[in-house]
Scaffold this active site. Structure first.
Site: not given
Length: 175
Positions: A128-132
């Site tokens: 779940v790409p929180c880095h984006r």
């Protein structure tokens, strides 16, 4: 059955994966604060089907062979956190969104800080790409895995990363 876990080496450190029979519960960083994602104790079980599938897909991601994950997820959080995490899943590979953009998409334009807090509690890092998620100014902001890890993940995805050049690069031959 309760939670099970395994660890996997990655170019950004040893990741701890946690699953239930319903799906992947967490992907945690090497130096993750145990208060950030609170889970009950998990027994070791590298052979659990969800964990095995997660390891394969994360290895493919780090090798540049996977842009989307196809895993059952069992995210644990509040209703608002889950709404934010759904928005994270909608951010395309290699793209970024600001906290404000996510708040707008939720119909809560003044909720940028709440979005940031929910983003910071995302238990399923990378998948779940929180880095984006970046600051409105385009700056890299708070990240449980560290800002350099965030930069590396965005660079791996080919995203435009503001600021200085990465201090290290991913060596996929280590996977």
């Amino acid at each position: 059955m309760g939670l099970v876990k395994t660890s996997m080496p990655s170019p950004v450190g040893v990741l701890k994966l946690v699953a239930s029979d319903a799906g992947l519960v967490a992907v945690l960083w090497p130096e993750d604060d145990p208060k950030r994602v609170r889970l009950e104790e998990a027994g070791e079980d590298a052979s659990h089907p969800v964990l095995k599938k997660a390891v394969v897909q994360l290895e493919e991601y780090f090798a540049g062979q996977r842009t989307e994950f196809d895993l059952p997820l069992d995210a644990r959080g509040t209703a608002f956190q889950k709404l934010v995490w759904e928005q994270l899943l909608a951010i395309p590979y290699g793209k970024t969104r600001s906290y404000g953009e996510i708040a707008m998409r939720l119909g809560r334009p003044t909720a940028s800080r709440a979005v940031g807090a929910a983003n910071g509690r995302n238990p399923l890092s990378i998948v779940v790409p929180c880095h984006r998620v970046i600051g409105t100014s385009g700056a890299l902001t708070g990240f449980a895995g560290g800002l350099e890890t965030k930069r590396v993940l965005l660079e791996l995805e080919g995203a435009s990363v503001p600021g200085q050049k990465s201090l290290f690069s991913i060596n996929t031959s280590e996977i």
